[in-house]
Design a protein around this motif. Sequence first.
Motif, PDB file in Angstrom:
ATOM      1  N   CYS A 336      -0.446 -15.780  10.404  1.00 58.42           N
ATOM      2  CA  CYS A 336       0.599 -14.857  10.839  1.00 58.42           C
ATOM      3  C   CYS A 336       1.032 -15.229  12.253  1.00 58.42           C
ATOM      4  O   CYS A 336       0.566 -16.214  12.835  1.00 58.42           O
ATOM      5  CB  CYS A 336       0.096 -13.416  10.775  1.00 58.42           C
ATOM      6  SG  CYS A 336      -1.288 -13.065  11.885  1.00 58.42           S
ATOM      7  N   CYS A 396      -0.655  -6.707  12.300  1.00 55.44           N
ATOM      8  CA  CYS A 396       0.165  -6.880  11.099  1.00 55.44           C
ATOM      9  C   CYS A 396      -0.738  -6.737   9.877  1.00 55.44           C
ATOM     10  O   CYS A 396      -1.962  -6.901   9.977  1.00 55.44           O
ATOM     11  CB  CYS A 396       0.878  -8.232  11.094  1.00 55.44           C
ATOM     12  SG  CYS A 396      -0.213  -9.654  10.910  1.00 55.44           S
ATOM     13  N   THR A 398      -2.263  -8.355   7.595  1.00 56.09           N
ATOM     14  CA  THR A 398      -2.733  -9.671   7.171  1.00 56.09           C
ATOM     15  C   THR A 398      -4.246  -9.721   7.292  1.00 56.09           C
ATOM     16  O   THR A 398      -4.809  -9.227   8.276  1.00 56.09           O
ATOM     17  CB  THR A 398      -2.100 -10.785   8.020  1.00 56.09           C
ATOM     18  OG1 THR A 398      -0.679 -10.724   7.899  1.00 56.09           O
ATOM     19  CG2 THR A 398      -2.574 -12.150   7.564  1.00 56.09           C
ATOM     20  N   ARG A 427      -5.537 -16.315   2.983  1.00 55.25           N
ATOM     21  CA  ARG A 427      -4.756 -15.307   3.716  1.00 55.25           C
ATOM     22  C   ARG A 427      -4.083 -14.365   2.726  1.00 55.25           C
ATOM     23  O   ARG A 427      -3.490 -14.807   1.746  1.00 55.25           O
ATOM     24  CB  ARG A 427      -3.688 -15.980   4.577  1.00 55.25           C
ATOM     25  CG  ARG A 427      -2.697 -15.000   5.205  1.00 55.25           C
ATOM     26  CD  ARG A 427      -1.445 -15.702   5.692  1.00 55.25           C
ATOM     27  NE  ARG A 427      -0.469 -14.767   6.244  1.00 55.25           N
ATOM     28  CZ  ARG A 427       0.746 -15.112   6.655  1.00 55.25           C
ATOM     29  NH1 ARG A 427       1.142 -16.369   6.578  1.00 55.25           N
ATOM     30  NH2 ARG A 427       1.575 -14.204   7.130  1.00 55.25           N
ATOM     31  N   SER A 429      -1.316 -11.059   2.730  1.00 55.60           N
ATOM     32  CA  SER A 429      -0.341 -10.367   3.573  1.00 55.60           C
ATOM     33  C   SER A 429       0.511  -9.445   2.720  1.00 55.60           C
ATOM     34  O   SER A 429       0.797  -9.741   1.553  1.00 55.60           O
ATOM     35  CB  SER A 429       0.567 -11.357   4.316  1.00 55.60           C
ATOM     36  OG  SER A 429      -0.160 -12.095   5.275  1.00 55.60           O
ATOM     37  N   GLU A 441       6.457  -3.928   7.713  1.00 56.22           N
ATOM     38  CA  GLU A 441       5.510  -4.972   7.320  1.00 56.22           C
ATOM     39  C   GLU A 441       6.046  -6.368   7.625  1.00 56.22           C
ATOM     40  O   GLU A 441       5.347  -7.202   8.218  1.00 56.22           O
ATOM     41  CB  GLU A 441       5.175  -4.845   5.830  1.00 56.22           C
ATOM     42  CG  GLU A 441       4.360  -3.616   5.464  1.00 56.22           C
ATOM     43  CD  GLU A 441       5.205  -2.364   5.367  1.00 56.22           C
ATOM     44  OE1 GLU A 441       4.647  -1.256   5.260  1.00 56.22           O
ATOM     45  OE2 GLU A 441       6.449  -2.502   5.406  1.00 56.22           O
ATOM     46  N   VAL A 445       4.547  -9.012  10.445  1.00 56.03           N
ATOM     47  CA  VAL A 445       3.992 -10.320  10.087  1.00 56.03           C
ATOM     48  C   VAL A 445       4.705 -11.437  10.837  1.00 56.03           C
ATOM     49  O   VAL A 445       4.085 -12.407  11.285  1.00 56.03           O
ATOM     50  CB  VAL A 445       4.080 -10.527   8.560  1.00 56.03           C
ATOM     51  CG1 VAL A 445       3.720 -11.955   8.187  1.00 56.03           C
ATOM     52  CG2 VAL A 445       3.148  -9.563   7.849  1.00 56.03           C
TER      53      VAL A 445
END
Length: 498
Positions: A336, A396, A398, A427, A429, A441, A445
């Motif tokens: 991110c 964020c 993530t 990862r 997200s 969101e 990110v």
Amino acid sequence: MSDARSVKSSNSGFRSLKDKLRSTFGRRSVDETNSPRRKSSTGENVPPGRRSLQRSSLDSRQGPNQNPAFKTQAERIKEARETGPKIDKQTGELRDDTLILHSLAHDSFDTVTEILNKYELDPNRKPGEPQIASLSPQLWIRITEHLGLVDRACLSIASKTLLDRVGSSYLNTLSHPENKEYRLSFLHRVEDQLPNHLFCFVCNKYHLRTIKGQEKLKPASVLNPLFNCPNATNNLMPQPRLRIATGRTLPFNFVQLALKGKKYGPGYGLDATTMTRLWREQDEPRWIHSSRYFVFKGHLLMRVQSTCYTKGGLTPAAERMLLYSREDYQPYFSVCAHWRDGLLMNICKCALTHLPVPPEKSLHEGLAKVAGRRVSQGAIITLCSNCRPMRRCPACPTEYLVEVKLAEDRSEKDPMKLFKHAIVVTRWSDLGDGSSPNSPEWAAVTGAIDNYDSISTIGTRAVSGTFESQTADTGPGQRILNLNPKDEHKGEEGHDWY
């Protein structure tokens, strides 16, 4: 003595007669003939054998399909499970198979009664335009005073009669540059009526889709326009996009297509599963990336897993060559916008230190090679408490998981070296609802906003757990810790990330 002998002979004769009757009629009938008689409710003497005859006659009248007069405990429990209400063992809720099948068939969890009430219309009802026209324009002006600018514009285009009463001045007001946010909100409300168009956030208007139904994700170096935009080649006004890995991006238009296809149907967009990709880096170190997408409750979730084969005992310079790209000095794997703030890169370097160091050339290794055996280098690796847990970025939605596994390298031609140690960075997200690049969101990110708190917003249900619950049997069995526990935001000024 003679009397005793006569009594004994009579007893033996009676026993022999009783044995013959038992062999002929059975034990129970003989025993019941010797039992005392009982009286019925009317006072008559009833032979003891009549009770068994009455019971057998009742059992014969019941039939084979009727329940027996006496049931065991197991039979009663079985009958209660079959005929009683069905209860979910995990949640304790009552299950209705009819509603479950209905929700699976119609992709909705509304009951049949709710759907019928929703679409129940009176076919004999007259059009309401004359009633609307009967109201004075002054009254409609008074009504619009209690509405916002977007609601006034929607009311004016509801019908021709309302357009005559309310007027088109609100539509002209939305076209002003200072009302860009209101215009975006208004156009977002009418997207269900435009299946052949995509909204361009650079031009702030809808464009016609040029390759409808054939949109595909391509590398960033390939020009992939989805509509004809006058600012397509304008570097000063780029389309919103998200970096996935080195040379790979996710344009926001594909987020729109995935969510519109899920919400309105395949004619409006794409299925999120068709955006899945698997690719390998062309240059060394050859990282292998796999991306997958899933729509959950109106939000697009993304998972990117990056794998690279490596060896133990790397120097700090070799670790940087393995993790960072020489093009932009960003990690090869997906990160991110806040990857420099926190412990992400230190965790990756810590995981690399747990790789077993290959032994030096020795007589033992030479003998093992001659014998055709492979020297064990610790196939199973256990990480420490610092690099084993999952980490969540506080700025964020993530989450990251760093692992060291023994994976198969199919590009290896030597059969003795097929399985190698590899570092795997995963990862997860949440990319938002696709309404706008300014959604919380997506903006968090990409680093557009700095007031997003993922710890309080996401809560106890992790993004990784939500994603893996839809695609796998079990989620990652690791606890989640803060990626930036000290809450430091140094960015380029901090040198620990490199």
